[in-house]
Design an enzyme around this catalytic site. Structure first.
Site, PDB file in Angstrom:
ATOM      1  N   THR A 205      39.577  70.112 117.037  1.00  0.00           N
ATOM      2  CA  THR A 205      38.668  69.186 117.864  1.00  0.00           C
ATOM      3  C   THR A 205      39.722  68.079 118.159  1.00  0.00           C
ATOM      4  O   THR A 205      40.744  67.579 117.277  1.00  0.00           O
ATOM      5  CB  THR A 205      37.682  68.658 116.794  1.00  0.00           C
ATOM      6  OG1 THR A 205      36.839  69.791 116.480  1.00  0.00           O
ATOM      7  CG2 THR A 205      36.772  67.530 117.481  1.00  0.00           C
TER       8      THR A 205
ATOM      9  N   SER B  89      32.900  69.915 121.166  1.00  0.00           N
ATOM     10  CA  SER B  89      32.017  71.048 121.272  1.00  0.00           C
ATOM     11  C   SER B  89      32.717  71.940 122.342  1.00  0.00           C
ATOM     12  O   SER B  89      32.689  73.229 122.216  1.00  0.00           O
ATOM     13  CB  SER B  89      30.665  70.684 121.950  1.00  0.00           C
ATOM     14  OG  SER B  89      29.885  69.932 120.680  1.00  0.00           O
TER      15      SER B  89
ATOM     16  N   GLU C 174      31.836  73.064 112.640  1.00  0.00           N
ATOM     17  CA  GLU C 174      31.638  74.369 113.052  1.00  0.00           C
ATOM     18  C   GLU C 174      30.963  74.674 114.158  1.00  0.00           C
ATOM     19  O   GLU C 174      30.213  75.779 114.232  1.00  0.00           O
ATOM     20  CB  GLU C 174      31.509  75.210 111.728  1.00  0.00           C
ATOM     21  CG  GLU C 174      32.190  76.206 111.330  1.00  0.00           C
ATOM     22  CD  GLU C 174      33.929  75.998 111.847  1.00  0.00           C
ATOM     23  OE1 GLU C 174      34.640  75.396 111.100  1.00  0.00           O
ATOM     24  OE2 GLU C 174      34.268  76.727 112.968  1.00  0.00           O
TER      25      GLU C 174
END
Ligand SMILES: CCCCCCCCCCC/C=C/C(=O)SCCNC(=O)CCNC(=O)[C@H](O)C(C)(C)COP(=O)(O)OP(=O)(O)OC[C@H]1O[C@@H](n2cnc3c(N)ncnc32)[C@H](O)[C@@H]1OP(=O)(O)O
Ligand SMILES: Cc1cc2nc3c(=O)[nH]c(=O)nc-3n(C[C@H](O)[C@H](O)[C@H](O)COP(=O)(O)OP(=O)(O)OC[C@H]3O[C@@H](n4cnc5c(N)ncnc54)[C@H](O)[C@@H]3O)c2cc1C
Length: 665
Positions: free
Chosen positions: A138, A144, A424
């Site tokens: 990330t 996302s 996650e």
């Protein structure tokens, strides 16, 4: 075992063999014994004390985490614990830390995406803690959308190296656990650029800190991203920020199992689906489902035991008040959560089996079940974590005012758990992935393609689109076939409705975007069907022990009928059941709660948690709650002095000033 058992009367009413239920919960007699041994090992070791955690400063808490991790490792080595025992020991230490990411993501990423040679080189170092690793995917600007990551890894054929670089502020790695202060290495996800072409996201092993003095290597900027939600809680973890300024790594530190870059700089992609790059996330998502049942069962254990001890109202003549567990409202809020804990436990076991099966197929180059693995792990991760996070908060409310005290264990459990809805894979993003697969499956029905796995029920489209529930009495809802049919029809009809609405839009993409709120609900319906189905299948198996099967049967029905009651709108709107049948389900639910009531305390005892692991004065095994609450209060640092610090600076002058004013009047 406790000397005074305030819950003895509750335990005496249980209509089943608790020891055998422990086996059903843990999965085997062996699992009960190992868990028991590891839990007691941790509980009896003063280094693993955690009752003062919420009172530590961030720095103290982090140091305490390092100490616990080092001590845990020492015990694992000294006692020559097996992998299974070591995992359990870490679980019972119960403090998020760098080791979770080291074992949970760094090692699996190398195993899943590294070549045999790379595994041979890196895994022994990781297994012995000669290096500490994290998972750096990330970024500040992108989480996302993995394909949108900006960090670059540009191949330099002159030196046979990759140059890792953070071109913008938003490309800074941001969030990886263990990165901020502990890790020496990371698996870094970056855009691979070679021969002037961008080949998208790939994984690279990058050393971040010196193995001599832990200082960041040249070109590497590192730090912690700051305090997080709640006291104690996830603040024991050093979630980090990382920037690269043209950091060079050898070519062979690109994880090359799925694709390679040759010495000359040629990009070669093995003949495998590119989504295998997401394999570590799939692995962790399935383990998160198993974790959901652990977190939920802890909260429920606390709330059930305390509800049996706590008394309010109901006495007309000075006699004993009513246990709050006897209130029907308390039961209707609590027992579905108890049933959900069991449901998530069993679906977690099934998901673990599915994951193992898919992994074996992948090794044999059979990729046919990849989509099923993705849909099930993503969807079950999303539903179980959302339900668990909400349920922990509900358990706090079920414990009244005392639930708000840190010593109840619930505030910290909530604060630690709630990011599971985001990490996650954000739950909404994951459910939209499930919805996409559902829409694909519906569109293939017309061509006669038979859906498989958990989508197989969609093949019964002709029947499920028009069937009517035959339920005519409350008892009829105890028939698993009636439940199964209603859940299948609801899920399929919701998916088909979405597909029909999408087909009327200007484009598939536009329709998906417009209908995404409905698609979320369709995805949830599909996932709830999986959970119900797996619970029913579990109860159909042979389950030894007096009364154990009967209790699980009751909990299975509670789970299914509670979902039906809560989502009655879906079942009615799709015409799967009538309002009368909905009312009958609710009537049956009330009867089931009465059946669960005498077994409730024993059903949470079957989780077999030590008082140390529960970390709650309200959830104590002996139910001796009030002395414990009273004692705990005195341990607060505010109570170290009778007159508080600040009295002479702020309180006394204020009071004196007011007294002076009054005396002048
Ligand atoms: C014992 C173990 C203990 C473990 C303890 C661990 C402790 C946990 C602590 C917490 C640590 C937290 C770590 C992290 O958070 S790591 C970062 C996690 N990040 C994410 O999850 C990002 C989420 N985003 C994604 O996964 C993808 O970006 C997304 C799937 C949303 C979209 O991907 P993409 O843009 O590539 O693709 P499409 O949507 O267009 O899909 C293309 C096709 O690929 C299929 N697909 C997608 N994902 C997968 C997958 N994982 N597996 C298989 N297939 C996948 C998708 O269905 C499409 O298929 P079709 O082309 O057939 O339609
Ligand atoms: C405690 C914690 C630990 C973490 N550990 C790690 C780690 O070890 N390594 C690592 O790499 N990362 C880690 N992460 C990062 C984590 O994986 C991301 O935060 C997560 O994937 C969500 O991404 P995001 O933050 O970009 O959220 P965003 O995508 O920005 O979400 C913001 C909002 O937008 C919505 N949204 C986004 N996309 C869509 C869409 N397509 N359609 C509809 N709605 C959408 C979401 O539902 C959400 O409501 C961690 C995060 C946390 C909180």
């Amino acid at each position: 075992m406790a000397e005074v058992d305030h819950l003895a009367a509750e335990r005496a009413t249980a209509r089943f063999d608790v020891e055998e239920m422990k086996v059903a919960w843990a999965g085997s007699r062996h699992a009960v014994h190992v868990a028991d041994r590891m839990a007691r090992l941790v509980a009896s070791d003063p280094v693993f004390r955690k009752d003062n955690r919420t009172m530590l400063s961030r720095k103290e808490l982090f140091k305490d985490t390092l100490r616990k991790a080092a001590h845990a490792w020492k015990r694992i080595v000294e006692l020559r614990l097996t992998e299974e025992e070591a995992d359990l020991l870490r679980q019972y230490v119960d403090q998020p830390g760098y080791v979770d990411l080291h074992w949970g993501m760094f090692v699996p990423a190398i195993k899943g995406q590294g070549t045999e040679e790379q595994q041979h080189k890196w895994l022994p170092l990781a297994y012995k803690f000669q290096i500490i690793g994290c998972y750096a995917q990330t970024e500040l600007g992108h989480g996302s959308n993995v394909q949108g990551l900006e960090t670059t890894a540009t191949f330099d054929p002159k030196t046979d190296e990759f140059v890792i670089h953070s071109p913008t502020l938003t490309s800074s790695k941001w969030w990886p656990g263990g990165l901020g202060k502990a890790s020496t290495h990371a698996v870094v996800y970056a855009r691979l650029i070679t021969e002037g072409k961008d080949y998208g996201i790939h994984g690279f092993i990058v050393q971040l800190r010196s193995l001599e003095d832990h200082s960041p290597l040249p070109g590497v900027t590192l730090g912690d991203i700051g305090g997080k939600f709640g006291s104690g809680a996830y603040n024991s973890m050093d979630n980090g920020v990382l920037r690269f300024d043209h950091v060079r790594i050898p070519r062979d530190q690109m994880l090359m199992r799925l694709s390679q870059v040759t010495r000359e700089g040629k990009y070669v992609h093995s003949n495998v689906p590119k989504q295998l790059l997401y394999g570590t996330m799939v692995y962790v998502r399935q383990s998160i489902v198993a974790d959901a049942s652990k977190a939920l069962s802890r909260a429920v254990c606390i709330a059930v035991r305390y509800s049996a001890v706590r008394k309010q109202f109901g006495s007309q003549d000075g006699g004993p008040e009513t246990q709050v567990l006897n209130y029907k409202t308390q039961q209707s809020r609590l027992f579905p959560l108890l049933a959900s804990a069991y449901a998530f436990r069993f679906v977690g076991d099934w998901l673990n089996w599915l994951y193992t099966d898919v992994t074996q197929k992948l090794e044999a180059k059979d990729f046919s079940t990849l989509q099923e693995a993705h849909a099930c792990t993503a969807g079950l991760k999303a539903v179980t974590t959302s339900v668990t996070a909400d349920a922990i908060e509900e358990c706090r409310k079920l414990c009244g005012g005392h639930g708000y005290l840190n010593s109840s264990g619930l505030p910290e459990l909530f604060a630690v758990y709630v990011p599971a809805c985001t990490y996650e894979g954000d739950n909404v993003v994951l459910l939209l992935q499930v919805a996409r697969i559902l829409m694909k499956t519906v569109s293939q029905l017309a061509s006669g393609k038979q859906p498989v796995g958990t989508m197989a029920y969609m093949g019964k489209v002709q029947y499920l689109m028009q069937c009517k529930s035959a339920v005519s009495s409350a008892e009829d809802w105890l028939n698993p076939d009636a439940i199964q049919e209603a859940f299948e029809a609801r899920a399929l009809r919701m998916a088909v409705n979405c597909a029909q609405n999408i087909s009327q839009a200007a484009s598939q993409e536009e329709g998906f975007y417009e209908r995404s709120p409905d698609l979320l609900e369709a995805a949830v319906a599909h996932i709830q069907l999986i959970i119900v189905t797996k619970f029913i299948e579990k109860v159909h198996q042979e389950i030894p022990g007096h009364g154990v099967k009967e209790q699980l049967q009751a909990l299975c029905n509670v789970y299914a009928l509670y979902i039906l009651h809560k989502h009655l709108g879906d079942f009615l709107a799709t015409g799967c059941i009538t309002p009368r049948q909905g009312a009958l389900a609710n009537e049956q639910l009330g009867k089931l709660y009465a059946q669960v009531r005498p077994n409730a305390v024993a059903l949470v005892d079957a989780f077999n948690y030590t008082d140390h692991y529960l970390g709650s004065v309200l959830g104590r095994y002996d139910g001796d709650v009030y002395p414990a609450l009273y004692e705990e209060a005195w341990k607060d640092p505010l109570n170290e002095t009778v007159v508080p610090e600040g009295y002479h600076e702020y309180l006394r002058p204020l009071i004196k000033q007011q007294q002076l004013k009054l005396s002048r009047l």
